[in-house]
Motif scaffolding. Structure first.
Motif, mmCIF file in Angstrom:
data_model
loop_
_atom_site.group_PDB
_atom_site.id
_atom_site.type_symbol
_atom_site.label_atom_id
_atom_site.label_comp_id
_atom_site.label_asym_id
_atom_site.label_seq_id
_atom_site.Cartn_x
_atom_site.Cartn_y
_atom_site.Cartn_z
ATOM 1 N N UNK A 26 13.967 -16.125 -0.273
ATOM 2 C CA UNK A 26 15.130 -15.643 0.466
ATOM 3 C C UNK A 26 15.341 -14.171 0.128
ATOM 4 N N UNK A 27 15.203 -13.301 1.107
ATOM 5 C CA UNK A 27 15.292 -11.866 0.850
ATOM 6 C C UNK A 27 16.711 -11.383 0.603
ATOM 7 N N UNK A 28 17.688 -12.087 1.139
ATOM 8 C CA UNK A 28 19.066 -11.607 1.092
ATOM 9 C C UNK A 28 19.527 -11.286 -0.328
ATOM 10 N N UNK A 29 19.225 -12.150 -1.279
ATOM 11 C CA UNK A 29 19.698 -11.954 -2.651
ATOM 12 C C UNK A 29 18.616 -11.472 -3.614
ATOM 13 N N UNK A 30 17.400 -11.289 -3.129
ATOM 14 C CA UNK A 30 16.305 -10.851 -4.002
ATOM 15 C C UNK A 30 16.400 -9.353 -4.262
ATOM 16 N N UNK A 31 16.050 -8.954 -5.480
ATOM 17 C CA UNK A 31 15.987 -7.517 -5.762
ATOM 18 C C UNK A 31 14.531 -7.058 -5.669
ATOM 19 N N UNK A 32 14.325 -5.758 -5.794
ATOM 20 C CA UNK A 32 12.981 -5.208 -5.618
ATOM 21 C C UNK A 32 11.985 -5.759 -6.631
ATOM 22 N N UNK A 33 12.403 -5.920 -7.867
ATOM 23 C CA UNK A 33 11.487 -6.419 -8.897
ATOM 24 C C UNK A 33 11.016 -7.834 -8.568
ATOM 25 N N UNK A 34 11.912 -8.684 -8.124
ATOM 26 C CA UNK A 34 11.553 -10.064 -7.771
ATOM 27 C C UNK A 34 10.581 -10.067 -6.597
ATOM 28 N N UNK A 35 10.902 -9.293 -5.561
ATOM 29 C CA UNK A 35 10.036 -9.230 -4.389
ATOM 30 C C UNK A 35 8.666 -8.666 -4.756
ATOM 31 N N UNK A 36 8.640 -7.597 -5.503
ATOM 32 C CA UNK A 36 7.379 -6.968 -5.906
ATOM 33 C C UNK A 36 6.513 -7.945 -6.713
ATOM 34 N N UNK A 37 7.107 -8.621 -7.679
ATOM 35 C CA UNK A 37 6.352 -9.564 -8.516
ATOM 36 C C UNK A 37 5.828 -10.746 -7.707
ATOM 37 N N UNK A 38 6.639 -11.252 -6.775
ATOM 38 C CA UNK A 38 6.213 -12.380 -5.950
ATOM 39 C C UNK A 38 5.084 -11.969 -5.008
ATOM 40 N N UNK A 39 5.193 -10.800 -4.389
ATOM 41 C CA UNK A 39 4.124 -10.307 -3.518
ATOM 42 C C UNK A 39 2.832 -10.106 -4.308
ATOM 43 N N UNK A 40 2.952 -9.550 -5.503
ATOM 44 C CA UNK A 40 1.766 -9.324 -6.331
ATOM 45 C C UNK A 40 1.098 -10.646 -6.706
ATOM 46 N N UNK A 41 1.892 -11.653 -7.051
ATOM 47 C CA UNK A 41 1.323 -12.968 -7.393
ATOM 48 C C UNK A 41 0.599 -13.556 -6.184
ATOM 49 N N UNK A 42 1.187 -13.453 -4.998
ATOM 50 C CA UNK A 42 0.553 -13.976 -3.790
ATOM 51 C C UNK A 42 -0.707 -13.182 -3.457
ATOM 52 N N UNK A 43 -0.649 -11.862 -3.582
ATOM 53 C CA UNK A 43 -1.811 -11.003 -3.327
ATOM 54 C C UNK A 43 -2.966 -11.384 -4.259
ATOM 55 N N UNK A 44 -2.655 -11.553 -5.527
ATOM 56 C CA UNK A 44 -3.693 -11.922 -6.508
ATOM 57 C C UNK A 44 -4.328 -13.269 -6.191
ATOM 58 N N UNK A 45 -3.565 -14.131 -5.553
ATOM 59 C CA UNK A 45 -4.073 -15.461 -5.198
ATOM 60 C C UNK A 45 -5.177 -15.387 -4.149
ATOM 61 N N UNK A 46 -5.224 -14.322 -3.349
ATOM 62 C CA UNK A 46 -6.238 -14.228 -2.296
ATOM 63 C C UNK A 46 -7.154 -13.006 -2.449
ATOM 64 N N UNK A 47 -6.793 -12.037 -3.302
ATOM 65 C CA UNK A 47 -7.581 -10.818 -3.425
ATOM 66 C C UNK A 47 -8.931 -11.082 -4.070
ATOM 67 N N UNK A 48 -9.975 -10.412 -3.581
ATOM 68 C CA UNK A 48 -11.271 -10.514 -4.245
ATOM 69 C C UNK A 48 -11.179 -9.971 -5.672
ATOM 70 N N UNK A 49 -11.948 -10.533 -6.565
ATOM 71 C CA UNK A 49 -11.911 -10.118 -7.965
ATOM 72 C C UNK A 49 -12.162 -8.624 -8.129
ATOM 73 N N UNK A 50 -12.970 -8.038 -7.258
ATOM 74 C CA UNK A 50 -13.263 -6.594 -7.360
ATOM 75 C C UNK A 50 -12.009 -5.753 -7.165
ATOM 76 N N UNK A 51 -11.065 -6.215 -6.357
ATOM 77 C CA UNK A 51 -9.810 -5.480 -6.152
ATOM 78 C C UNK A 51 -8.784 -5.819 -7.206
ATOM 79 N N UNK A 52 -8.751 -7.088 -7.614
ATOM 80 C CA UNK A 52 -7.753 -7.546 -8.571
ATOM 81 C C UNK A 52 -7.955 -6.927 -9.943
ATOM 82 N N UNK A 53 -9.182 -6.712 -10.338
ATOM 83 C CA UNK A 53 -9.451 -6.107 -11.640
ATOM 84 C C UNK A 53 -9.405 -7.077 -12.794
ATOM 85 N N UNK A 54 -9.132 -8.341 -12.548
ATOM 86 C CA UNK A 54 -9.103 -9.344 -13.640
ATOM 87 C C UNK A 54 -10.482 -9.904 -13.895
#
Length: 108
Positions: free
Chosen positions: A80-108
């Motif tokens: 829910x974006x209404x009550x989310x702050x930037x840190x929460x949104x950024x961290x959630x997007x990053x977790x989702x991105x890492x779930x699909x990003x190729x290892x070469x981009x993720x760096x892990x």
């Protein structure tokens, strides 16, 4: 946060392109969707691992909820974006991105 904040933050991640899925803006890497924006509802649906989903639900049950049914059991999660702050949104997007990003981009 607002829907335009989702776009701005998601497009900062390496390799991300904006497209559309069932009439909703989405964010992809390598053709794989990691977030879909529901503008009218002011929410974003994120492709998380079940473990990430469980962690975020425990941390902020007022902001996160599993998508109903099998999709939610696989980790797809509403934010829910209404009550989310930037840190929460950024961290959630990053977790989702890492779930699909190729290892070469993720760096892990």
């Amino acid at each position: 946060m607002r829907p335009e904040d989702v776009s701005a933050l998601a497009l900062l991640l390496p390799g991300v392109v904006e497209a559309a899925h069932q009439g909703h803006p989405d964010f992809r890497i390598g053709g794989r969707i990691f977030a879909t924006l529901w503008v009218e509802e002011e929410r974003v649906v994120l492709k998380l691992t079940p473990g990430d989903q469980e962690h975020l639900l425990a941390e902020a049950p007022d902001l996160f909820a599993p998508v109903p049914g099998a999709w939610g059991r696989r980790g797809w999660t509403n934010l829910d974006l209404w009550d989310a702050d930037e840190a929460v949104l950024r961290d959630a997007l990053l977790a989702a991105w890492r779930n699909v990003a190729p290892a070469a981009l993720d760096g892990d």
